[in-house]
Design a protein around this motif. Structure first.
Motif, short mmCIF file in Angstrom:
data_model
loop_
_atom_site.label_atom_id
_atom_site.label_comp_id
_atom_site.label_asym_id
_atom_site.label_seq_id
_atom_site.Cartn_x
_atom_site.Cartn_y
_atom_site.Cartn_z
N SER A 38 0.82 -1.21 0.00
CA SER A 38 0.00 0.00 0.00
C SER A 38 0.86 1.26 0.00
O SER A 38 0.51 2.25 -0.65
N VAL A 39 1.96 1.24 0.73
CA VAL A 39 2.87 2.39 0.73
C VAL A 39 3.44 2.60 -0.67
O VAL A 39 3.47 3.73 -1.19
N ASP A 40 3.89 1.53 -1.30
CA ASP A 40 4.44 1.65 -2.66
C ASP A 40 3.39 2.18 -3.64
O ASP A 40 3.69 3.03 -4.48
N ALA A 41 2.17 1.66 -3.53
CA ALA A 41 1.10 2.11 -4.43
C ALA A 41 0.78 3.58 -4.20
O ALA A 41 0.55 4.34 -5.15
N ALA A 42 0.78 4.01 -2.95
CA ALA A 42 0.48 5.42 -2.63
C ALA A 42 1.58 6.34 -3.15
O ALA A 42 1.29 7.42 -3.69
N ILE A 43 2.84 5.94 -3.00
CA ILE A 43 3.96 6.75 -3.50
C ILE A 43 3.88 6.87 -5.02
O ILE A 43 4.04 7.95 -5.59
N GLU A 44 3.60 5.75 -5.68
CA GLU A 44 3.52 5.76 -7.14
C GLU A 44 2.36 6.63 -7.61
O GLU A 44 2.50 7.42 -8.57
N ALA A 45 1.21 6.53 -6.96
CA ALA A 45 0.05 7.32 -7.37
C ALA A 45 0.25 8.80 -7.10
O ALA A 45 -0.20 9.66 -7.88
N ALA A 46 0.92 9.13 -6.01
CA ALA A 46 1.06 10.55 -5.62
C ALA A 46 2.15 11.26 -6.42
O ALA A 46 1.99 12.43 -6.78
N TRP A 47 3.26 10.59 -6.68
CA TRP A 47 4.38 11.25 -7.36
C TRP A 47 4.54 10.81 -8.81
O TRP A 47 5.16 11.52 -9.61
#
Length: 329
Positions: A38-47
């Protein structure tokens, strides 16, 4: 004297920052993989791969788990150097585990997070943006706590209101450990030596420029909460005793008021006896006075004991936690 390091002249953070996610865990083997995903997905989606995408280190602090929590972290570490592990020698409690992780954090900023995803990773971008705009501390405030139980919401509301009435430094309402701490703020926190840790109070006490972002607290993703009513009560006592001495000082006022009342009542008794003579009846009023003063004495002694017990723990000088092993640090 504790001093923060000199801040950047501009007061803003530019370029590619390094973030340390500090994640205390206790019997959370089933939640760790989903948290990292979830952290990786959030970083990818945000940046979306932008040049200022932050580098990460994810520090799991195993607080004496009896399940395969450490084994799962080690398995993930084989293919992901960002993941690091601190294993404590036994269960020291979340406040101590969080302190261990913050001491180990090497990033430009640290963000304590719960592994159950009730601290949503998609809030990382808003927190980082507020930090880049100059805030040294970025609080994540729960705008909606409907995912929490009625008891937890109510007890939390009462606790925060009581704390802010009596504490030396107010604590932000509905803000837990989930927040961003700049390296300057982190260094000050890590220099603090008190054994009875109430991190929310320490986060507020250090000051610094603070920003707030709001989020809706989601349901717990995996597992069950480790916070039981008795643990929450103990944490509340730790928060009160570490944030203010008002409960001790208030007994000076109570004692003074009782003394004034007693002197006045004694004067009235002397006057009554001189005018009307001795009045033998009075058992009920005597017992009421004895029980009232006895009860007040026991309450005041109990409060003194709470503070004295924490002083005894502090002066023993034992470490806040014991690290059995580290991996990746």
């Amino acid at each position: 004297m504790t001093r923060a390091s000199a801040p950047e002249q501009s007061g803003h953070h530019t370029g590619k920052p390094m973030l340390s996610l500090v994640v205390p865990v206790l019997n959370e083997a089933d939640a760790i993989r989903e948290f990292v995903r979830s952290v990786d997905a959030a970083i990818e989606a945000a940046w979306n791969g932008a040049s200022d995408t932050p580098d990460l280190e994810i520090i799991f602090v195993d607080d004496g788990s009896s399940d395969p929590t450490a084994t799962v972290v080690r398995a993930l570490r084989k293919n992901d150097a960002r993941i690091k592990l601190i294993s404590l020698s036994r269960n020291f409690g979340k406040e101590a585990a969080l302190s261990a992780g913050l001491h180990a954090a090497s990033g430009d900023a640290a963000i304590p997070m719960d592994v159950d995803l009730q601290d949503p990773p998609d809030m990382l971008r808003p927190m980082v943006e507020a930090w880049k705009n100059g805030a040294k501390v970025v609080n994540a405030r729960r705008a909606d706590r409907s995912a929490d139980s009625w008891f937890k919401r109510t007890s939390s509301r009462v606790f925060y209101r009581m704390m802010n009435l009596i504490s030396d430094q107010p604590i932000a309402d509905d803000v837990g450990d989930f927040r961003l701490l700049d390296r300057d703020a982190l260094e000050v926190l890590n220099d603090m030596t008190e054994h009875t840790r109430f991190n929310k109070g320490l986060f507020s006490w250090i000051g610094f420029e603070t920003a707030t972002v709001e989020y809706v607290r989601p349901d717990r993703n995996v597992g069950q909460t480790k916070w039981k009513p008795l643990k929450l009560l103990s944490l509340a006592f730790d928060g009160i005793t570490s944030s203010t001495t008002l409960p001790l000082r208030v007994w000076t006022l109570i004692g003074a008021l009782i003394a004034i009342g007693a002197i006045g009542y004694a004067g009235w008794l002397i006057f009554y006896t001189l005018v009307h003579g001795a009045d033998v009846p009075g058992y009920a009023s005597l017992m009421v006075a004895i029980l009232l003063l006895g009860g007040l004495n026991l309450i005041s002694l109990g409060l003194i004991g709470e503070y004295l017990g924490r002083v005894a723990v502090q002066v023993r000088g034992r470490p806040l936690y014991i690290i059995a092993s580290t991996e990746g640090l």
